[in-house]
Scaffold this motif. Structure first.
Motif, PDB file in Angstrom:
ATOM      1  N   ALA A   1       0.829  -1.209   0.000  1.00 42.61           N
ATOM      2  CA  ALA A   1       0.000   0.000   0.000  1.00 42.61           C
ATOM      3  C   ALA A   1       0.862   1.257   0.000  1.00 42.61           C
ATOM      4  O   ALA A   1       0.581   2.221  -0.717  1.00 42.61           O
ATOM      5  N   GLY A   2       1.929   1.249   0.784  1.00 42.11           N
ATOM      6  CA  GLY A   2       2.804   2.408   0.829  1.00 42.11           C
ATOM      7  C   GLY A   2       3.478   2.688  -0.499  1.00 42.11           C
ATOM      8  O   GLY A   2       3.707   3.848  -0.868  1.00 42.11           O
ATOM      9  N   ALA A   3       3.803   1.622  -1.238  1.00 43.09           N
ATOM     10  CA  ALA A   3       4.447   1.806  -2.540  1.00 43.09           C
ATOM     11  C   ALA A   3       3.543   2.555  -3.502  1.00 43.09           C
ATOM     12  O   ALA A   3       4.001   3.431  -4.251  1.00 43.09           O
ATOM     13  N   PHE A   4       2.254   2.256  -3.489  1.00 43.20           N
ATOM     14  CA  PHE A   4       1.351   2.942  -4.407  1.00 43.20           C
ATOM     15  C   PHE A   4       1.003   4.347  -3.942  1.00 43.20           C
ATOM     16  O   PHE A   4       0.704   5.213  -4.757  1.00 43.20           O
ATOM     17  N   VAL A   5       1.073   4.598  -2.645  1.00 39.66           N
ATOM     18  CA  VAL A   5       0.928   5.977  -2.171  1.00 39.66           C
ATOM     19  C   VAL A   5       2.100   6.819  -2.669  1.00 39.66           C
ATOM     20  O   VAL A   5       1.931   7.974  -3.077  1.00 39.66           O
ATOM     21  N   SER A   6       3.292   6.225  -2.679  1.00 43.42           N
ATOM     22  CA  SER A   6       4.480   6.959  -3.132  1.00 43.42           C
ATOM     23  C   SER A   6       4.478   7.203  -4.631  1.00 43.42           C
ATOM     24  O   SER A   6       5.244   8.028  -5.123  1.00 43.42           O
ATOM     25  N   LEU A   7       3.625   6.489  -5.385  1.00 48.49           N
ATOM     26  CA  LEU A   7       3.574   6.658  -6.843  1.00 48.49           C
ATOM     27  C   LEU A   7       2.787   7.891  -7.270  1.00 48.49           C
ATOM     28  O   LEU A   7       2.857   8.287  -8.432  1.00 48.49           O
ATOM     29  N   ILE A   8       2.034   8.479  -6.371  1.00 47.32           N
ATOM     30  CA  ILE A   8       1.100   9.542  -6.749  1.00 47.32           C
ATOM     31  C   ILE A   8       1.839  10.729  -7.368  1.00 47.32           C
ATOM     32  O   ILE A   8       1.520  11.182  -8.469  1.00 47.32           O
ATOM     33  N   VAL A   9       2.824  11.259  -6.657  1.00 48.21           N
ATOM     34  CA  VAL A   9       3.524  12.461  -7.127  1.00 48.21           C
ATOM     35  C   VAL A   9       4.304  12.195  -8.418  1.00 48.21           C
ATOM     36  O   VAL A   9       4.193  12.971  -9.378  1.00 48.21           O
ATOM     37  N   PRO A  10       5.113  11.120  -8.518  1.00 46.01           N
ATOM     38  CA  PRO A  10       5.792  10.871  -9.801  1.00 46.01           C
ATOM     39  C   PRO A  10       4.832  10.711 -10.968  1.00 46.01           C
ATOM     40  O   PRO A  10       5.125  11.156 -12.080  1.00 46.01           O
ATOM     41  N   LEU A  11       3.683  10.096 -10.717  1.00 47.29           N
ATOM     42  CA  LEU A  11       2.711   9.910 -11.787  1.00 47.29           C
ATOM     43  C   LEU A  11       2.150  11.246 -12.256  1.00 47.29           C
ATOM     44  O   LEU A  11       2.005  11.497 -13.454  1.00 47.29           O
ATOM     45  N   VAL A  12       1.860  12.136 -11.310  1.00 52.48           N
ATOM     46  CA  VAL A  12       1.345  13.459 -11.660  1.00 52.48           C
ATOM     47  C   VAL A  12       2.397  14.249 -12.437  1.00 52.48           C
ATOM     48  O   VAL A  12       2.095  14.911 -13.438  1.00 52.48           O
ATOM     49  N   VAL A  13       3.655  14.188 -11.992  1.00 48.42           N
ATOM     50  CA  VAL A  13       4.730  14.910 -12.672  1.00 48.42           C
ATOM     51  C   VAL A  13       4.902  14.409 -14.098  1.00 48.42           C
ATOM     52  O   VAL A  13       5.015  15.197 -15.046  1.00 48.42           O
TER      53      VAL A  13
END
Length: 317
Positions: A286-298
């Motif tokens: 779950a933490g790994a996908f929370v960390s994906l949010i910002v790189p995905l938006v960028v």
């Protein structure tokens, strides 16, 4: 007149050959077979990520006893993993580490872009003695393993630099702060970033630069008003790579921040979430996908510049 005609006659066939070859390559790359192969590679590449996403919604017992693919035959989903990561106790929450990652990644990327673009312009368009040797030295630094520089940099930030009784760099006492991570990431990005941007800037037609100089523009005006608009795709491409590298970094951040909660990034907390025995990795999914949010938006926000930057070198000339 006959010389011009002869030159034209001799230059025409190679151009036609080049066009024919490029047309054949383009046709092959856009064929149905190439599209099918690309789609297959994309699916194979995405399967592990999809399995990780599916696991992040599965209960702890199911994760530890069965594979993620069993969710299709025996579906059992929960939001408990995300609740623990986002709203759990202070030992499991990611909020403060998430903010630390943003504070580390954004300035590190900006500093690298500014310094690399200035250095690339100077090496491409400013004549000074030893310019070629400086460029060769920057290029050679790319082969130096990052791990070799960690301890010397850490000693420099903590104790300064001394040769006998002579102090070259005083003790700035910067260890355990964001400044050390910014400086380290910027330093590690300079060789590759300068090299890539130099190759792009040096391809800009000399006539454009000479016309700006005739109009009275100095190097500062040429860089701001001429170079920056033209190299925006290249800056965006390198900026995306640098941001993603800094955001996903664990080694540099752990070395220069010490892993304390006040300055440690998200990757440090993710490494700790699996537990000392690696038995709590349902939180890690779950933490790994929370960390994906910002790189995905960028990436999505700069995607058009990213593609233009990748294709720019192939479209020149």
């Amino acid at each position: 007149m006959s010389t011009v005609e002869a030159a034209a006659a001799t230059s025409t066939p190679p151009i036609a050959v080049v066009d024919t070859k490029s047309g054949r390559v383009r046709k092959r790359l856009t064929s149905r077979t190439a599209s099918a192969i690309s789609l297959l590679i994309a699916v194979v590449w995405t399967i592990p990520t999809f399995g990780l996403l599916l696991s992040s919604f599965r209960p702890e017992r199911e994760i530890k006893t069965t594979g993620w693919w069993t969710a299709f035959t025996n579906p059992s989903f929960t939001l408990e993993n995300y609740e623990t990561v986002l709203f759990g106790t202070s030992s499991t929450q990611l909020a403060s580490y998430f903010v630390n990652s943003i504070v580390i990644a954004v300035p590190s990327t900006i500093f690298a872009l500014v310094l690399c673009s200035l250095a690339a312009y100077a090496l491409a368009w400013i004549d000074f003695k030893g310019r070629n040797w400086v460029f060769i030295g920057i290029f050679a630094l790319q082969i130096v393993p990052l791990q070799m520089a960690l301890i010397p940099l850490l000693q420099l930030f903590s104790n300064g630099a001394h040769v006998g009784s002579l102090t070259i760099v005083p003790d700035l006492n910067l260890t355990g702060s964001f400044v050390t991570v910014w400086l380290a990431h910027t330093a590690f990005a300079l060789p590759l970033g300068t090299y890539l941007l130099h190759n792009f800037i040096s391809e800009i037609p000399r006539e454009m630069v000479e016309a700006a100089r005739v109009d009275g523009a100095g190097h500062g005006a040429i860089f701001r008003k001429l170079m920056l608009p033209l190299i925006t795709p290249a800056l965006a491409s390198f900026g995306i790579f640098e941001f993603l590298w800094v955001w996903n970094d664990l080694l540099v951040a752990l070395t220069f921040t010490g892993g304390t909660k006040d300055v440690a990034p998200l990757t440090v907390r993710l490494a700790e979430m699996a537990g000392s025995r690696g038995d709590r990795w349902e939180r890690l999914t779950a933490g790994a996908f929370v960390s994906l949010i910002v790189p995905l938006v960028v990436f999505l926000s700069l995607q058009k510049y990213f593609v233009r930057g990748l294709l720019a070198g192939g479209l020149k000339g």
